[in-house]
Design a protein around this motif. Sequence first.
Motif, PDB file in Angstrom:
ATOM      1  N   VAL A 173       0.847  -1.183   0.000  1.00 20.27           N
ATOM      2  CA  VAL A 173       0.000   0.000   0.000  1.00 20.27           C
ATOM      3  C   VAL A 173       0.886   1.237   0.000  1.00 20.27           C
ATOM      4  O   VAL A 173       1.837   1.329   0.786  1.00 20.27           O
ATOM      5  N   ALA A 174       0.587   2.172  -0.892  1.00 13.17           N
ATOM      6  CA  ALA A 174       1.240   3.479  -0.906  1.00 13.17           C
ATOM      7  C   ALA A 174       0.228   4.507  -0.430  1.00 13.17           C
ATOM      8  O   ALA A 174      -0.926   4.504  -0.878  1.00 13.17           O
ATOM      9  N   VAL A 175       0.654   5.367   0.491  1.00 12.36           N
ATOM     10  CA  VAL A 175      -0.238   6.339   1.110  1.00 12.36           C
ATOM     11  C   VAL A 175       0.285   7.744   0.824  1.00 12.36           C
ATOM     12  O   VAL A 175       1.488   8.012   0.980  1.00 12.36           O
ATOM     13  N   ASN A 176      -0.613   8.613   0.435  1.00 10.31           N
ATOM     14  CA  ASN A 176      -0.224   9.984   0.102  1.00 10.31           C
ATOM     15  C   ASN A 176      -0.136  10.833   1.373  1.00 10.31           C
ATOM     16  O   ASN A 176      -0.897  11.776   1.582  1.00 10.31           O
ATOM     17  N   VAL A 177       0.829  10.484   2.227  1.00  2.45           N
ATOM     18  CA  VAL A 177       1.109  11.258   3.435  1.00  2.45           C
ATOM     19  C   VAL A 177       2.572  11.051   3.799  1.00  2.45           C
ATOM     20  O   VAL A 177       3.086   9.934   3.765  1.00  2.45           O
ATOM     21  N   GLY A 178       3.244  12.148   4.094  1.00  2.00           N
ATOM     22  CA  GLY A 178       4.649  12.065   4.438  1.00  2.00           C
ATOM     23  C   GLY A 178       5.011  13.118   5.466  1.00  2.00           C
ATOM     24  O   GLY A 178       4.147  13.723   6.099  1.00  2.00           O
ATOM     25  N   SER A 179       6.298  13.374   5.593  1.00  2.19           N
ATOM     26  CA  SER A 179       6.756  14.268   6.651  1.00  2.19           C
ATOM     27  C   SER A 179       6.269  15.699   6.471  1.00  2.19           C
ATOM     28  O   SER A 179       6.137  16.435   7.452  1.00  2.19           O
TER      29      SER A 179
ATOM     30  N   MET B  27       0.572   6.189  -9.825  1.00  2.00           N
ATOM     31  CA  MET B  27      -0.870   6.213  -9.612  1.00  2.00           C
ATOM     32  C   MET B  27      -1.245   7.141  -8.463  1.00  2.00           C
ATOM     33  O   MET B  27      -2.242   7.873  -8.527  1.00  2.00           O
ATOM     34  N   LEU B  28      -0.440   7.145  -7.406  1.00  2.00           N
ATOM     35  CA  LEU B  28      -0.750   7.942  -6.223  1.00  2.00           C
ATOM     36  C   LEU B  28      -0.736   9.431  -6.526  1.00  2.00           C
ATOM     37  O   LEU B  28      -1.610  10.179  -6.077  1.00  2.00           O
ATOM     38  N   TYR B  29       0.263   9.894  -7.304  1.00  2.00           N
ATOM     39  CA  TYR B  29       0.447  11.329  -7.509  1.00  2.00           C
ATOM     40  C   TYR B  29      -0.006  11.828  -8.875  1.00  2.00           C
ATOM     41  O   TYR B  29      -0.232  13.024  -9.043  1.00  2.00           O
ATOM     42  N   SER B  30      -0.120  10.925  -9.855  1.00  2.00           N
ATOM     43  CA  SER B  30      -0.505  11.355 -11.201  1.00  2.00           C
ATOM     44  C   SER B  30      -1.846  10.809 -11.647  1.00  2.00           C
ATOM     45  O   SER B  30      -2.386  11.232 -12.664  1.00  2.00           O
ATOM     46  N   GLY B  31      -2.352   9.834 -10.903  1.00  2.00           N
ATOM     47  CA  GLY B  31      -3.651   9.264 -11.237  1.00  2.00           C
ATOM     48  C   GLY B  31      -3.616   8.263 -12.366  1.00  2.00           C
ATOM     49  O   GLY B  31      -4.666   7.815 -12.834  1.00  2.00           O
ATOM     50  N   LYS B  32      -2.430   7.886 -12.818  1.00  2.00           N
ATOM     51  CA  LYS B  32      -2.283   6.891 -13.878  1.00  2.00           C
ATOM     52  C   LYS B  32      -0.880   6.323 -13.836  1.00  2.00           C
ATOM     53  O   LYS B  32       0.014   6.887 -13.190  1.00  2.00           O
ATOM     54  N   VAL B  33      -0.689   5.200 -14.508  1.00  2.00           N
ATOM     55  CA  VAL B  33       0.625   4.570 -14.601  1.00  2.00           C
ATOM     56  C   VAL B  33       1.152   4.784 -16.007  1.00  2.00           C
ATOM     57  O   VAL B  33       0.490   4.432 -16.990  1.00  2.00           O
ATOM     58  N   PHE B  34       2.324   5.372 -16.109  1.00  2.00           N
ATOM     59  CA  PHE B  34       2.928   5.613 -17.414  1.00  2.00           C
ATOM     60  C   PHE B  34       3.625   4.341 -17.887  1.00  2.00           C
ATOM     61  O   PHE B  34       4.427   3.751 -17.167  1.00  2.00           O
TER      62      PHE B  34
ATOM     63  N   ALA C 209       8.986  -1.078   4.799  1.00  2.00           N
ATOM     64  CA  ALA C 209       8.252   0.185   4.757  1.00  2.00           C
ATOM     65  C   ALA C 209       9.258   1.322   4.659  1.00  2.00           C
ATOM     66  O   ALA C 209      10.425   1.177   5.049  1.00  2.00           O
ATOM     67  N   TYR C 210       8.817   2.458   4.128  1.00  2.00           N
ATOM     68  CA  TYR C 210       9.659   3.655   4.115  1.00  2.00           C
ATOM     69  C   TYR C 210       8.777   4.889   4.044  1.00  2.00           C
ATOM     70  O   TYR C 210       7.602   4.833   3.664  1.00  2.00           O
ATOM     71  N   THR C 211       9.369   6.012   4.437  1.00  2.00           N
ATOM     72  CA  THR C 211       8.672   7.302   4.454  1.00  2.00           C
ATOM     73  C   THR C 211       9.460   8.316   3.659  1.00  2.00           C
ATOM     74  O   THR C 211      10.692   8.353   3.736  1.00  2.00           O
ATOM     75  N   THR C 212       8.765   9.152   2.894  1.00  2.00           N
ATOM     76  CA  THR C 212       9.397  10.255   2.171  1.00  2.00           C
ATOM     77  C   THR C 212       8.727  11.560   2.595  1.00  2.00           C
ATOM     78  O   THR C 212       7.906  11.581   3.508  1.00  2.00           O
ATOM     79  N   LYS C 213       9.069  12.628   1.916  1.00  2.00           N
ATOM     80  CA  LYS C 213       8.458  13.922   2.225  1.00  2.00           C
ATOM     81  C   LYS C 213       6.945  13.914   1.993  1.00  2.00           C
ATOM     82  O   LYS C 213       6.201  14.611   2.687  1.00  2.00           O
ATOM     83  N   GLU C 214       6.501  13.122   1.012  1.00  2.00           N
ATOM     84  CA  GLU C 214       5.079  13.149   0.652  1.00  2.00           C
ATOM     85  C   GLU C 214       4.408  11.783   0.683  1.00  2.00           C
ATOM     86  O   GLU C 214       3.216  11.703   0.396  1.00  2.00           O
ATOM     87  N   GLY C 215       5.117  10.735   1.017  1.00  2.00           N
ATOM     88  CA  GLY C 215       4.499   9.420   0.931  1.00  2.00           C
ATOM     89  C   GLY C 215       5.006   8.434   1.965  1.00  2.00           C
ATOM     90  O   GLY C 215       6.088   8.587   2.527  1.00  2.00           O
ATOM     91  N   THR C 216       4.185   7.426   2.219  1.00  2.00           N
ATOM     92  CA  THR C 216       4.554   6.296   3.061  1.00  2.00           C
ATOM     93  C   THR C 216       4.164   5.030   2.318  1.00  2.00           C
ATOM     94  O   THR C 216       3.072   4.955   1.737  1.00  2.00           O
ATOM     95  N   VAL C 217       5.046   4.043   2.312  1.00  2.00           N
ATOM     96  CA  VAL C 217       4.790   2.783   1.618  1.00  2.00           C
ATOM     97  C   VAL C 217       5.035   1.627   2.582  1.00  2.00           C
ATOM     98  O   VAL C 217       6.066   1.586   3.256  1.00  2.00           O
ATOM     99  N   VAL C 218       4.077   0.707   2.642  1.00  2.00           N
ATOM    100  CA  VAL C 218       4.208  -0.531   3.411  1.00  2.00           C
ATOM    101  C   VAL C 218       4.036  -1.668   2.417  1.00  2.00           C
ATOM    102  O   VAL C 218       3.011  -1.735   1.715  1.00  2.00           O
ATOM    103  N   TYR C 219       5.018  -2.561   2.323  1.00  2.00           N
ATOM    104  CA  TYR C 219       4.940  -3.574   1.277  1.00  2.00           C
ATOM    105  C   TYR C 219       5.668  -4.854   1.667  1.00  2.00           C
ATOM    106  O   TYR C 219       6.431  -4.894   2.639  1.00  2.00           O
TER     107      TYR C 219
END
Length: 408
Positions: A31-37, A366-373, A80-90
């Motif tokens: 899961v990628a979540v649109n929340v970060g530091s 998908m999280l930030y652009s709404g599609k997969v390039f 899992a990891y955290t960035t400025k704008e995202g958190t991912v648990v996988y």
Amino acid sequence: MTETEVFTATLPNGLRVVHVPGRGGVTCCGVAVNVGSRDDAPGKHGMAHFVEHTIFKGTAHRSAWHIINRMESVGGELNAYTTKEGTVVYSIAPNEHLPRATELIADLVLNSEFPAAQLDREREVVMDEAAAYRDTPSEAVYDDFEDMFFAGSGLGHNILGNEQHLQSISSDDCRTYLRTHYVPENMVFFAYGDFPSQKVMRLAERHFGAATGSLKREPRRQPQVVEPFNRTININSHQCHTVVGARLFALNDPRRYAMALLNNMLGGPGMNSLLNVQLRERRGMVYTVESNMSLMTDCGMFQIYFGCDAHHLQPCLRITGNVIDRLASTPLTERRLDAVKRQYLGQLLVASCSGEALALSAAKSMLYSGKVFSHKQTTDSILAVTPTDVMQAAQLLTRDRWSTLSFV
């Protein structure tokens, strides 16, 4: 990958689902979540990262011991990891354990309870992690630079937070944070592997379909542009650590392709990068030189780092500026640009051999652009970059736009 290979869908509750088919017997799902530091509340700096650490410490159904053994007992991993704008648990695991991994991750992001005793132990771990970064000047200089570069913004503070703020975070704070940010519309469930996309959808519906809640946080505010600065901090180091940075555009700006090529030319992973050749190979002034671009949803930053002896600091800055000035004033020849594109596209192809990298990239897109390039879309966009595009990208990095921070 082609346009038809990536499967995307949205559940009725708003959760987006991405399946990237892949060969081999290993899956990467999470899961990628649109929340970060940058979304940390005042007085709670480090919250996003602390939740990421402690989300593994117990749910309504599992103890921490059960959680850490759930995937490892079948040869898998939980990360899992955290960035400025995202958190991912996988999780990464053999394909047959996709159901096990999906159920576990859903339990973590929807039902974590953050037991107080576990939080107290993990708080010490996170503070040790933060101290280790402070003890590593090549890491700490980035944090201090970003504090100055994004002053007054949530992008400015350290992802790890500080001791005072970490000590104030309670179990209730973490549970509230989960209910506020880990909601379907703010998440993407992703999976990579050799199985039907409908299997991914069935698992997503089974384990995430009943999730509820809507995003209620304050909207992000674009950081103000800070006047360029040039600062030196004395840390009594045997080596001088320097970061040079300039403000850039946001994540989905079409100029990102030209800037990606420029970044790869200047200080990318290849030993033939311009700054590595000029500063290390020809002059022996630095041990390490690298560049990177960080593009967020509303702004961006380009950074160059090098470590050198103090008496080489000014020559290194001058040479770096000269390299960029040439690129900003003289377009590349078509032949030179073709070589740059060939190298970059080759690197992307090599990276595409990693299922983990493909899965995480698709989730972020998908999280930030709404599609997969697709790979073809990315390749076509890179091939469309012109010499003028690269020159204009370099003009965003000239010395009049620089901010610099040196630890000496």
